[in-house]
Scaffold this active site. Structure first.
Site, PDB file in Angstrom:
ATOM      1  N   LYS A  26       0.841  -1.207   0.000  1.00 54.63           N
ATOM      2  CA  LYS A  26       0.000   0.000   0.000  1.00 54.63           C
ATOM      3  C   LYS A  26       0.871   1.250   0.000  1.00 54.63           C
ATOM      4  CE  LYS A  26      -3.883  -2.351   2.117  1.00 54.63           C
ATOM      5  NZ  LYS A  26      -4.542  -2.802   3.331  1.00 54.63           N
ATOM      6  N   GLN A  36      -4.869  -1.666   9.462  1.00 55.26           N
ATOM      7  CA  GLN A  36      -4.668  -2.990   8.852  1.00 55.26           C
ATOM      8  C   GLN A  36      -5.198  -4.071   9.797  1.00 55.26           C
ATOM      9  OE1 GLN A  36      -3.277  -3.447   5.675  1.00 55.26           O
ATOM     10  NE2 GLN A  36      -3.988  -5.537   5.969  1.00 55.26           N
ATOM     11  N   ASP A  81     -11.530   2.384   3.565  1.00 54.39           N
ATOM     12  CA  ASP A  81     -11.839   0.958   3.417  1.00 54.39           C
ATOM     13  C   ASP A  81     -13.352   0.754   3.286  1.00 54.39           C
ATOM     14  OD1 ASP A  81      -9.787  -0.815   3.149  1.00 54.39           O
ATOM     15  OD2 ASP A  81      -9.429  -1.086   5.294  1.00 54.39           O
TER      16      ASP A  81
END
Ligand code: NAP
Length: 299
Positions: free
Chosen positions: A54, A98, A121
């Site tokens: 990422k 994460q 997200d």
């Protein structure tokens, strides 16, 4: 093999290229650099790999990447203090934590702490609710990536039968909502669905997100259907000792004889997820600054 193989790797590169162009424009015309903050708790090796990927791709499209690491035994209070700091930081337009996080932390509470406008997200209850209500929010990255592939491959999806296998909050439910928005007739199948093969055979668009290797056989596929394989199962590589191999939910070789178009695993849906994370960060940045949303990069 008759199906068109949908090249998610190439498509994701195209999306990243479009994102990069928008980023350049924001910098040149407004002196604004979209920023993505990734919070990593602990040292899970798989998470390290994802976070590194990422970071690399965020920097490559010209965005600012803020990586924040916390020890595995961090308290909820300390994690929330960091999220609050990122929520308040005008240089941070997207925040993700994460997952998985260590046991003392509750993923739902972590997601809920992130400002929904920065929840790139798309996992928060607020963003799920906005999607379900047909309002603008931030959409979970993998379903957004599948939508982009489908729009490119199928074009107008109105009236098509769409079957999504899997009903997770992360994927199946938002995918179903997106297909409904495209005016598909949507069925969301799951582990209790009866005669799953017959349900799948109805589908003009079949999306499999289960995590059971090669579960979807060729006789589950309607001739000419577009098949999107989201599932990932890692198995020991049959020919390379010590290496692993990824399998999708669809028996690719046989399904490709029947489908009109199909995504491979790897190289199909997978690369789209980070590309859409970057697209969501750009969208969040544009919204935060009152600019038009980037065309073709949102739901
Ligand atoms: P999940 O939360 O475990 O959900 C799996 C879904 O599959 C559940 O709804 C479950 O039904 C259903 N299911 C299980 N066995 C089934 C069966 N025999 N027949 C029909 N349905 C069945 O998983 P997820 O997070 O949605 O992810 C699904 C897969 O996609 C995984 O392999 C994951 O690694 C992959 N994935 C890939 C990406 C990517 O970037 N490529 C991103 C996200 C996920 P119940 O609800 O009834 O239990």
């Amino acid at each position: 093999m008759s199906a068109t193989i949908i090249d998610g790797k190439a498509f994701a590169a195209r999306i990243r290229g479009e994102v990069a162009q928008h980023v350049t424009r924001l910098k040149d015309e407004h002196s604004i650099t979209p920023g993505l903050a990734v919070v990593l708790v602990g040292e899970d090796p798989a998470s390290e790999v994802y976070v590194a990927a990422k970071h690399k791709q965020t920097v490559e499209v010209g965005m600012a990447s803020f990586e924040r690491r916390l020890p595995a035994d961090v308290s909820e209070e300390a994690l929330f203090a960091l999220i609050d700091e990122l929520n308040a930081d005008p240089n941070v337009h997207g925040i993700l934590c994460q997952f998985p996080v260590p046991d003392q932390l509750d993923e739902r509470r972590v997601v809920a702490r992130i400002d929904p406008a920065k929840d790139v997200d798309g996992l928060s209850v607020v963003n799920a609710g906005l999607l379900a209500s047909g309002e603008k929010g931030l959409v979970s990255c993998t379903p957004l990536g599948c939508l982009m592939l489908l729009r490119d491959q199928v074009g107008n999806m109105s009236g098509k039968e769409a079957v999504v296998i899997g009903r997770s909050n992360l994927f199946g439910k938002p995918m179903g909502q997106l297909l409904l928005q495209e005016n598909c007739t949507v069925t969301i199948a799951h582990s209790r669905t009866q005669d799953l093969a017959a349900v799948c055979r109805r589908a003009d668009i079949l999306v499999a997100a289960v995590g059971r290797a090669e579960m979807v056989k060729s006789d589950w596929v309607k001739p000419g259907a577009t098949v999107i394989d989201v599932g990932i199962t890692r198995i020991p590589h049959p020919e390379k000792p010590g290496k692993s191999k990824l399998l999708g939910d669809v028996d690719f070789a046989s399904a490709a004889e029947v489908a009109g178009a199909i995504t491979p695993v790897p190289g199909g849906v997978g690369p789209m997820t980070i590309a859409c994370l970057l697209a969501n960060t750009l969208t969040a940045c544009c919204r935060a600054n009152g600019f038009d949303e980037p065309e073709g990069l949102t739901a």
